[in-house]
Design a protein around this motif. Sequence first.
Motif, mmCIF file in Angstrom:
data_model
loop_
_atom_site.group_PDB
_atom_site.id
_atom_site.type_symbol
_atom_site.label_atom_id
_atom_site.label_comp_id
_atom_site.label_asym_id
_atom_site.label_seq_id
_atom_site.Cartn_x
_atom_site.Cartn_y
_atom_site.Cartn_z
ATOM 1 N N ALA A 148 -1.380 -10.211 14.548
ATOM 2 C CA ALA A 148 -1.429 -9.936 15.988
ATOM 3 C C ALA A 148 -2.702 -9.182 16.368
ATOM 4 O O ALA A 148 -3.167 -9.265 17.500
ATOM 5 C CB ALA A 148 -0.201 -9.136 16.415
ATOM 6 N N ARG A 149 -3.267 -8.471 15.401
ATOM 7 C CA ARG A 149 -4.510 -7.734 15.634
ATOM 8 C C ARG A 149 -5.734 -8.524 15.164
ATOM 9 O O ARG A 149 -6.827 -7.971 15.056
ATOM 10 C CB ARG A 149 -4.437 -6.377 14.924
ATOM 11 C CG ARG A 149 -3.487 -5.411 15.609
ATOM 12 C CD ARG A 149 -3.068 -4.273 14.685
ATOM 13 N NE ARG A 149 -2.246 -3.281 15.335
ATOM 14 C CZ ARG A 149 -0.970 -3.451 15.689
ATOM 15 N NH1 ARG A 149 -0.375 -4.592 15.473
ATOM 16 N NH2 ARG A 149 -0.294 -2.478 16.264
ATOM 17 N N SER A 150 -5.524 -9.803 14.836
ATOM 18 C CA SER A 150 -6.607 -10.678 14.351
ATOM 19 C C SER A 150 -7.341 -10.040 13.176
ATOM 20 O O SER A 150 -8.564 -10.071 13.098
ATOM 21 C CB SER A 150 -7.586 -11.002 15.481
ATOM 22 O OG SER A 150 -6.920 -11.650 16.534
ATOM 23 N N MET A 151 -6.573 -9.483 12.255
ATOM 24 C CA MET A 151 -7.127 -8.794 11.099
ATOM 25 C C MET A 151 -6.809 -9.601 9.842
ATOM 26 O O MET A 151 -5.697 -10.093 9.693
ATOM 27 C CB MET A 151 -6.490 -7.392 11.015
ATOM 28 C CG MET A 151 -6.988 -6.525 9.888
ATOM 29 S SD MET A 151 -6.148 -4.905 9.880
ATOM 30 C CE MET A 151 -7.049 -4.077 11.168
ATOM 31 N N THR A 152 -7.780 -9.734 8.968
ATOM 32 C CA THR A 152 -7.530 -10.423 7.707
ATOM 33 C C THR A 152 -6.887 -9.455 6.711
ATOM 34 O O THR A 152 -6.959 -8.221 6.887
ATOM 35 C CB THR A 152 -8.840 -10.958 7.094
ATOM 36 O OG1 THR A 152 -9.655 -9.845 6.709
ATOM 37 C CG2 THR A 152 -9.584 -11.864 8.069
ATOM 38 N N ALA A 153 -6.308 -10.004 5.666
ATOM 39 C CA ALA A 153 -5.725 -9.162 4.608
ATOM 40 C C ALA A 153 -6.810 -8.310 3.960
ATOM 41 O O ALA A 153 -6.581 -7.141 3.623
ATOM 42 C CB ALA A 153 -5.016 -10.023 3.569
ATOM 43 N N THR A 154 -7.996 -8.870 3.818
ATOM 44 C CA THR A 154 -9.118 -8.127 3.234
ATOM 45 C C THR A 154 -9.505 -6.948 4.117
ATOM 46 O O THR A 154 -9.750 -5.839 3.623
ATOM 47 C CB THR A 154 -10.335 -9.057 3.029
ATOM 48 O OG1 THR A 154 -9.931 -10.133 2.180
ATOM 49 C CG2 THR A 154 -11.509 -8.315 2.414
ATOM 50 N N GLU A 155 -9.558 -7.162 5.427
ATOM 51 C CA GLU A 155 -9.902 -6.073 6.357
ATOM 52 C C GLU A 155 -8.845 -4.976 6.317
ATOM 53 O O GLU A 155 -9.184 -3.790 6.301
ATOM 54 C CB GLU A 155 -10.043 -6.615 7.780
ATOM 55 C CG GLU A 155 -11.264 -7.495 7.969
ATOM 56 C CD GLU A 155 -11.254 -8.245 9.298
ATOM 57 O OE1 GLU A 155 -12.348 -8.553 9.788
ATOM 58 O OE2 GLU A 155 -10.152 -8.523 9.844
ATOM 59 N N LEU A 156 -7.560 -5.363 6.290
ATOM 60 C CA LEU A 156 -6.488 -4.369 6.214
ATOM 61 C C LEU A 156 -6.577 -3.593 4.905
ATOM 62 O O LEU A 156 -6.471 -2.364 4.902
ATOM 63 C CB LEU A 156 -5.121 -5.038 6.347
ATOM 64 C CG LEU A 156 -3.900 -4.119 6.176
ATOM 65 C CD1 LEU A 156 -3.924 -2.971 7.182
ATOM 66 C CD2 LEU A 156 -2.611 -4.929 6.308
ATOM 67 N N ALA A 157 -6.784 -4.303 3.814
ATOM 68 C CA ALA A 157 -6.871 -3.648 2.503
ATOM 69 C C ALA A 157 -8.021 -2.645 2.476
ATOM 70 O O ALA A 157 -7.854 -1.512 2.023
ATOM 71 C CB ALA A 157 -7.052 -4.697 1.410
ATOM 72 N N ARG A 158 -9.169 -3.052 2.966
ATOM 73 C CA ARG A 158 -10.341 -2.171 2.971
ATOM 74 C C ARG A 158 -10.070 -0.924 3.819
ATOM 75 O O ARG A 158 -10.326 0.195 3.392
ATOM 76 C CB ARG A 158 -11.566 -2.919 3.498
ATOM 77 C CG ARG A 158 -12.858 -2.136 3.349
ATOM 78 C CD ARG A 158 -14.085 -2.929 3.785
ATOM 79 N NE ARG A 158 -14.223 -4.166 3.018
ATOM 80 C CZ ARG A 158 -14.253 -5.382 3.566
ATOM 81 N NH1 ARG A 158 -14.180 -5.543 4.869
ATOM 82 N NH2 ARG A 158 -14.378 -6.459 2.801
ATOM 83 N N ALA A 159 -9.532 -1.117 5.018
ATOM 84 C CA ALA A 159 -9.286 0.010 5.928
ATOM 85 C C ALA A 159 -8.198 0.947 5.398
ATOM 86 O O ALA A 159 -8.250 2.148 5.634
ATOM 87 C CB ALA A 159 -8.908 -0.506 7.312
ATOM 88 N N ALA A 160 -7.218 0.387 4.680
ATOM 89 C CA ALA A 160 -6.119 1.208 4.143
ATOM 90 C C ALA A 160 -6.433 1.734 2.746
ATOM 91 O O ALA A 160 -5.625 2.469 2.163
ATOM 92 C CB ALA A 160 -4.832 0.392 4.112
ATOM 93 N N ASP A 161 -7.584 1.358 2.209
ATOM 94 C CA ASP A 161 -8.012 1.788 0.879
ATOM 95 C C ASP A 161 -7.013 1.381 -0.205
ATOM 96 O O ASP A 161 -6.618 2.185 -1.057
ATOM 97 C CB ASP A 161 -8.269 3.305 0.850
ATOM 98 C CG ASP A 161 -9.076 3.731 -0.369
ATOM 99 O OD1 ASP A 161 -9.828 2.882 -0.902
ATOM 100 O OD2 ASP A 161 -8.934 4.887 -0.807
ATOM 101 N N VAL A 162 -6.575 0.123 -0.123
ATOM 102 C CA VAL A 162 -5.723 -0.477 -1.154
ATOM 103 C C VAL A 162 -6.335 -1.831 -1.515
ATOM 104 O O VAL A 162 -7.215 -2.325 -0.818
ATOM 105 C CB VAL A 162 -4.248 -0.655 -0.693
ATOM 106 C CG1 VAL A 162 -3.617 0.690 -0.365
ATOM 107 C CG2 VAL A 162 -4.140 -1.588 0.487
ATOM 108 N N SER A 163 -5.851 -2.429 -2.576
ATOM 109 C CA SER A 163 -6.406 -3.711 -2.997
ATOM 110 C C SER A 163 -5.888 -4.855 -2.125
ATOM 111 O O SER A 163 -4.793 -4.772 -1.562
ATOM 112 C CB SER A 163 -6.061 -3.985 -4.461
ATOM 113 O OG SER A 163 -4.687 -4.278 -4.587
ATOM 114 N N VAL A 164 -6.682 -5.928 -2.050
ATOM 115 C CA VAL A 164 -6.259 -7.119 -1.325
ATOM 116 C C VAL A 164 -5.021 -7.694 -2.005
ATOM 117 O O VAL A 164 -4.105 -8.170 -1.347
ATOM 118 C CB VAL A 164 -7.393 -8.172 -1.278
ATOM 119 C CG1 VAL A 164 -6.923 -9.445 -0.595
ATOM 120 C CG2 VAL A 164 -8.605 -7.606 -0.559
#
Length: 178
Positions: free
Chosen positions: A12-28
């Motif tokens: 819904a936020r047009s965010m990729t899994a990679t972008e979420l992982a990077r921002a949350a400091d966890v692995s893809v």
Amino acid sequence: MIGERIRELRTARSMTATELARAADVSVGMISQVERGITDPSLETVRRIAKVLDTPVFSLFRESGAEPVAVVRKDRRMTVRSPHSEIVYERVSAGAGRVEVLEGVLEPGAASSDPGWTHPSDECVVVLTGRLVVEVNDDRFVLKAGDSATFDSRNPHRYLNETAKPVRFLLAVTPPSY
């Protein structure tokens, strides 16, 4: 269920899994496994993901279809544990409202987080059994059964159990946040 909700909010936020992982400091890989229901994230990981998605932690567990009166049966509460189960939160409130009520159990010698945690809410904690140390900023408050403390959660805070027995407490958070 949490994985589906995370994917729903992420897309819904047009965010990729990679972008979420990077921002949350966890692995893809972690994001992928959580979204596919292969693994359950730790409390710390859930907090990071919720913060990135700008949503309350327990909204990730939300069930759809809000009722006018929501009853949460004790045996049907949502539960979140820390990685080593030092703290367990059960959601007492239904989770779709403007206040979140949790029952927490903190094991002997454990802390709710390290270091203190911040989020944009107000909290009220009531000790049910045992003794709980509430740290807000650099101040410490020792609470016994029946005692309570209310504070602005934007200040770094955490709960500690410095005794040899588990401590049980109720926690009200408004508005619900990460």
